[in-house]
Design a protein around this motif. Structure first.
Motif, PDB file in Angstrom:
ATOM      1  N   VAL A   1      52.534 -61.750  57.225  1.00 43.59           N
ATOM      2  CA  VAL A   1      52.473 -60.858  58.886  1.00 43.59           C
ATOM      3  C   VAL A   1      52.361 -61.688  60.167  1.00 43.59           C
ATOM      4  O   VAL A   1      50.944 -62.358  59.770  1.00 43.59           O
ATOM      5  CB  VAL A   1      51.691 -59.701  58.230  1.00 43.59           C
ATOM      6  CG1 VAL A   1      51.993 -58.684  60.055  1.00 43.59           C
ATOM      7  CG2 VAL A   1      52.638 -59.372  57.207  1.00 43.59           C
ATOM      8  N   THR A   2      53.476 -61.513  60.251  1.00 42.52           N
ATOM      9  CA  THR A   2      52.542 -61.429  61.990  1.00 42.52           C
ATOM     10  C   THR A   2      52.403 -60.144  62.510  1.00 42.52           C
ATOM     11  O   THR A   2      53.279 -59.817  62.799  1.00 42.52           O
ATOM     12  CB  THR A   2      54.362 -62.130  63.076  1.00 42.52           C
ATOM     13  OG1 THR A   2      54.490 -63.969  62.072  1.00 42.52           O
ATOM     14  CG2 THR A   2      53.383 -62.829  64.059  1.00 42.52           C
ATOM     15  N   THR A   3      51.491 -60.770  63.424  1.00 42.10           N
ATOM     16  CA  THR A   3      50.956 -59.335  64.024  1.00 42.10           C
ATOM     17  C   THR A   3      51.197 -59.425  65.742  1.00 42.10           C
ATOM     18  O   THR A   3      50.055 -59.917  66.203  1.00 42.10           O
ATOM     19  CB  THR A   3      49.415 -59.132  63.747  1.00 42.10           C
ATOM     20  OG1 THR A   3      49.114 -58.840  62.885  1.00 42.10           O
ATOM     21  CG2 THR A   3      49.040 -57.636  64.558  1.00 42.10           C
TER      22      THR A   3
ATOM     23  N   VAL B   1      56.114 -50.502  62.209  1.00 46.54           N
ATOM     24  CA  VAL B   1      55.132 -49.965  63.286  1.00 46.54           C
ATOM     25  C   VAL B   1      54.378 -48.442  62.899  1.00 46.54           C
ATOM     26  O   VAL B   1      54.485 -48.340  62.059  1.00 46.54           O
ATOM     27  CB  VAL B   1      55.296 -49.361  64.417  1.00 46.54           C
ATOM     28  CG1 VAL B   1      56.397 -48.205  64.094  1.00 46.54           C
ATOM     29  CG2 VAL B   1      54.720 -48.587  65.565  1.00 46.54           C
ATOM     30  N   ARG B   2      52.551 -48.790  63.257  1.00 45.13           N
ATOM     31  CA  ARG B   2      52.082 -47.466  62.048  1.00 45.13           C
ATOM     32  C   ARG B   2      51.114 -47.245  63.357  1.00 45.13           C
ATOM     33  O   ARG B   2      50.712 -48.215  64.720  1.00 45.13           O
ATOM     34  CB  ARG B   2      51.178 -49.168  60.906  1.00 45.13           C
ATOM     35  CG  ARG B   2      51.982 -49.341  59.862  1.00 45.13           C
ATOM     36  CD  ARG B   2      50.484 -49.477  58.978  1.00 45.13           C
ATOM     37  NE  ARG B   2      49.659 -50.327  59.057  1.00 45.13           N
ATOM     38  CZ  ARG B   2      48.088 -50.403  59.918  1.00 45.13           C
ATOM     39  NH1 ARG B   2      48.090 -49.093  59.555  1.00 45.13           N
ATOM     40  NH2 ARG B   2      47.294 -51.019  60.473  1.00 45.13           N
TER      41      ARG B   2
ATOM     42  N   GLU C   1      54.167 -55.130  63.611  1.00 41.52           N
ATOM     43  CA  GLU C   1      54.330 -56.662  62.958  1.00 41.52           C
ATOM     44  C   GLU C   1      55.563 -56.313  62.486  1.00 41.52           C
ATOM     45  O   GLU C   1      56.114 -55.988  62.596  1.00 41.52           O
ATOM     46  CB  GLU C   1      52.879 -56.660  61.905  1.00 41.52           C
ATOM     47  CG  GLU C   1      53.343 -55.395  60.978  1.00 41.52           C
ATOM     48  CD  GLU C   1      52.153 -55.038  59.907  1.00 41.52           C
ATOM     49  OE1 GLU C   1      52.501 -54.905  58.663  1.00 41.52           O
ATOM     50  OE2 GLU C   1      51.043 -54.981  60.726  1.00 41.52           O
ATOM     51  N   VAL C   2      55.934 -57.720  62.210  1.00 43.56           N
ATOM     52  CA  VAL C   2      57.057 -58.321  61.565  1.00 43.56           C
ATOM     53  C   VAL C   2      56.392 -58.519  60.578  1.00 43.56           C
ATOM     54  O   VAL C   2      55.548 -60.142  59.549  1.00 43.56           O
ATOM     55  CB  VAL C   2      57.565 -59.518  62.178  1.00 43.56           C
ATOM     56  CG1 VAL C   2      58.598 -59.873  61.037  1.00 43.56           C
ATOM     57  CG2 VAL C   2      58.360 -59.336  63.544  1.00 43.56           C
ATOM     58  N   ASN C   3      56.838 -58.388  58.984  1.00 41.15           N
ATOM     59  CA  ASN C   3      56.438 -58.573  57.716  1.00 41.15           C
ATOM     60  C   ASN C   3      57.628 -59.817  57.044  1.00 41.15           C
ATOM     61  O   ASN C   3      58.429 -59.034  57.140  1.00 41.15           O
ATOM     62  CB  ASN C   3      56.432 -57.482  56.097  1.00 41.15           C
ATOM     63  CG  ASN C   3      55.459 -58.201  55.679  1.00 41.15           C
ATOM     64  OD1 ASN C   3      55.926 -58.671  55.183  1.00 41.15           O
ATOM     65  ND2 ASN C   3      54.333 -56.859  54.644  1.00 41.15           N
TER      66      ASN C   3
END
Length: 705
Positions: free
Chosen positions: A485-487, A526-527, A555-557
């Motif tokens: 993951v890139t946060t 998005v969370r 983030e990007v998973n």
């Protein structure tokens, strides 16, 4: 028969011997007067330093009310032995409070017998007991450091027996070690021997303190050539040891002032640069920048009192500014300039505008990413892995640490395994590449590094321009069977979250006046959840009371075991949700290269190009023109009527030549070597060879023939 001439000669010799002895005695006496005058002035300066800030009568009253009949304090556990936040030392801090009140003519406790009795009794209670911490630092540095001021401030009222016993406690300090520890130890020796009247040791301690105020060789402990500060190896320590270093040096400059052992003007100038080209730049809106604090990521308040959190560190800095300006005659800057800056000796970048502040902390084979010790920074395993924070108000991350997901620090690309985060050691860690650097140009700042850690690799770039922070990543690969993951951000949730989609995929997210816009084919996740945790997760000595906060996470998973994955996004700061579409349409730079080997953005209708070249590569730069890059580097190209200016940095700090080619025929200014082959101009740029300047930029001008 008596020889008259011989008698006269003997009388002359006798007189000369007498005069010689008188002269020697006079010189010795004069020297003693000079030394005595120095030491009297030193003691007075030290008293004046502690009296710069008055102690409130209420604070003194609280100290007295908590003192028992045996001169201990009812709220201190003297049997505590832990390494960090060792409470018994507060006993000695309170004695300094009483001592300053006793000598302050504006205090209602000035020269009161009750205060004198409490000071002497408190010194005796400590000196005749054996209170100790398992941390050597407390016995050898912390305790003597907090006894010395009281002994000097109130020397006239302290009985000989109490003084002797207190000085014996201080005898644990010896002049040794390196960096800030050496300053602390030498300062303790100086205070102790100043009371004893030991001229040689006072002078030796003063000389040692001054000797540490030097520009260190790159990556050795101390003040770096870029005015960052290192301790515990090549590790940036602005807010831990670095802030203590500044605090102590300015204190001793004040104390040595107008004596024969005063700091030289050259050393005062070096201190000025450390303060205003280093320390001042890491504070924003009354808080110390999180990534600059070292391992001491602490809460602001502990047990109802200010501790060493970001606000307390800022207050220390402002006090240092105030004291420094009392004896420095220069016109020092009131605030840090609005600019991009990269601390090339610390793999650390800052960007400040009129509306926001951003920081990036990296690591490399040169620089340690983070450390843990004394139960501090227990979760900082990824802290130096490209963490990128964006502040507007300054409170976006304030004490978020108990509830942060430390596997998803903003800006980082990390494996989301199920194991508990490893706890770092005093040795910390280094990233597996030498490629880490920054370049400041007229309009844009570039920060980039190769990330090589724990079987994960990624090439990561950050571009700062106007009210935008661009982030590009590529070559993301690992053989581990977990998601990567890139946060983009993980901060406090503040108000609405507005999501825009295209064909079911999120393309932009707006939250708290920042638009996060996707720059490539990727899914933004998005969370908005409540996250819980405790300070004990961060600091082993703190409480385990549960804390819960609303958190915004974007983030990007990249999925499991990505192979050459990538991401791209821009954070547009200080806009409303209604402005997002217009910004996307008209106000973004062009992504002209986003490959494993190179990241490149174009701004100002192609007149400004910002490039991170991780490997040799080629980049189309418009108008059927191509740039050939033969060396890993950071580049900024600025177009003008007759050609280009090119600014380059060697982020590895290992190359002797940076080699390029550009389509078109040019003559060059500033190039080491150039030649034209067909329709391509080839040229070299020479990075600085001096070790103190490695990582700085070099420039050339290409003029159309």
């Amino acid at each position: 028969m008596l020889n008259i001439d011989n008698l006269k000669q003997q009388k002359r010799l006798s007189l000369m011997r007498i005069l010689k002895h008188v002269l020697i005695i006079a010189l010795i006496f004069s020297s003693q007067l000079i030394y005595a005058g120095n030491w009297v002035k030193l003691k007075q300066n030290l008293r004046d330093f502690y009296l710069l800030e008055s102690v409130s009568d209420i604070e003194v009253q609280n100290v007295l009310e908590s003192m028992n009949n045996d001169f201990s304090f009812s709220d201190i556990d003297y049997n505590m032995h832990r390494r960090s936040n060792w409470k018994p030392r507060e006993h000695l801090n309170r004695l300094i409070t009483l001592a300053t009140a006793y000598e302050n003519t504006n205090s209602k406790y000035y020269k009161l017998d009750e205060i004198a009795e409490s000071i002497v009794g408190g010194l005796n209670y400590w000196s005749y007991n054996h209170f100790y911490s398992h941390n050597w630092w407390q016995q050898e540095i912390g305790v003597p450091q907090n006894i010395g001021p009281t002994l000097i401030i109130c020397e006239s009222i302290i009985p000989d027996s109490t003084m002797t016993k207190s000085l014996e406690v201080m005898d644990k300090s010896k002049i040794r070690m390196t960096g800030q520890n050496k300053i602390w130890l030498s300062g303790n020796v100086l205070m102790r021997e100043l009371v004893r009247g030991n001229d040689s040791l006072v002078t030796a301690a003063a000389d040692t303190i001054k000797s540490v105020l030097v520009l260190s060789k790159p990556y050795q402990e101390g003040i770096q050539p870029d005015y960052s500060f290192h301790q515990h190896g090549p590790q940036p320590q602005f807010g831990n040891y670095g802030l203590h270093f500044a605090e102590d040096m300015i204190k001793w400059m004040f104390i040595f002032n107008n004596t024969d052992i005063a700091f030289s003007s050259e050393k005062v100038d070096l201190m000025r640069k450390l303060m205003f080209e280093g320390q001042q730049k890491v504070v924003y809106k009354g808080k110390y920048e999180t990534l600059a604090t070292g391992r001491q990521i602490f809460p602001e308040m502990v047990n109802g009192k200010k501790y060493r959190g970001p606000m307390a560190k800022y207050e220390i800095y402002k006090k240092l500014e105030k004291v420094f300006n009392k004896f420095d005659t220069q016109d020092n800057p009131y605030a840090a300039p609005r600019e991009y800056i990269h601390f090339r000796n610390s793999d650390y970048s800052l960007y400040r505008t009129g509306s926001f502040f951003s920081a990036v902390r990296m690591s490399s084979q040169r620089i340690i990413g983070a450390e843990a010790g004394n139960g501090e920074n227990q979760l900082g395993y990824y802290l130096g892995d490209g963490t990128n924070l964006i502040y507007r108000r300054g409170d976006e991350y304030h004490e978020i640490y108990p509830v942060w997901n430390w596997k998803k620090l903003p800006g980082t690309t990390t494996v989301q395994d199920t194991a508990k985060l490893p706890v770092l050691t005093w040795s910390g860690y280094k990233n597996g590449s030498y490629f880490a650097g920054g370049l400041k140009s007229k309009d844009v700042g570039i920060t980039a590094f190769k990330y090589r850690r724990d079987s994960l690799q990624a090439n990561k770039s950050y571009f700062f321009i106007g009210n935008k922070v661009y982030a590009l990543g590529s070559a993301i690969s690992t053989n581990r069977n977990f998601d990567v993951v890139t946060t983009i951000n993980q901060c406090y949730k503040n108000g609405d979250v507005v999501v825009s989609k295209n064909k079911g995929r999120i393309t932009s997210v707006w939250h708290d006046s920042i638009a996060y816009v996707s720059l490539c084919d990727q899914q933004l996740n998005v969370r908005q959840d409540v996250q819980s945790g405790t300070w004990k997760r961060i600091l082993t000595w703190h409480t385990d009371s549960l804390i819960s906060k609303d958190i915004f996470d974007l983030e990007v998973n990249h999925g499991e075991k990505p192979n050459n994955g990538k991401y791209g996004y821009v954070c547009v700061v200080g806009i409303s949700a209604k402005e997002v579409k217009e910004v996307i349409k008209n106000r973004l730079g062009a992504n002209i290269a986003h490959k494993n080997e190179v990241h490149a953005l174009s701004f100002n209708q192609g007149k400004t190009l910002a490039i991170s070249a991780f490997e040799p590569c080629e980049v189309e730069i418009g108008n059927q023109q191509k740039l050939i890059i033969k060396s890993p580097c950071l580049l900024c190209l600025n177009k003008y009527n007759d050609g280009w200016t090119i600014e380059a940095v060697d982020p590895t700090q290992q190359l002797k030549i940076l080699s390029f080619g550009i389509t078109g025929k040019y003559r060059l200014k500033g190039a080491q070597r150039s030649n034209i082959a067909g329709d391509v101009t080839f040229f070299d740029i020479t990075p600085p060879e001096n070790s103190y300047e490695k990582g700085k930029k070099s420039s050339v001008m290409l003029i159309t023939k």
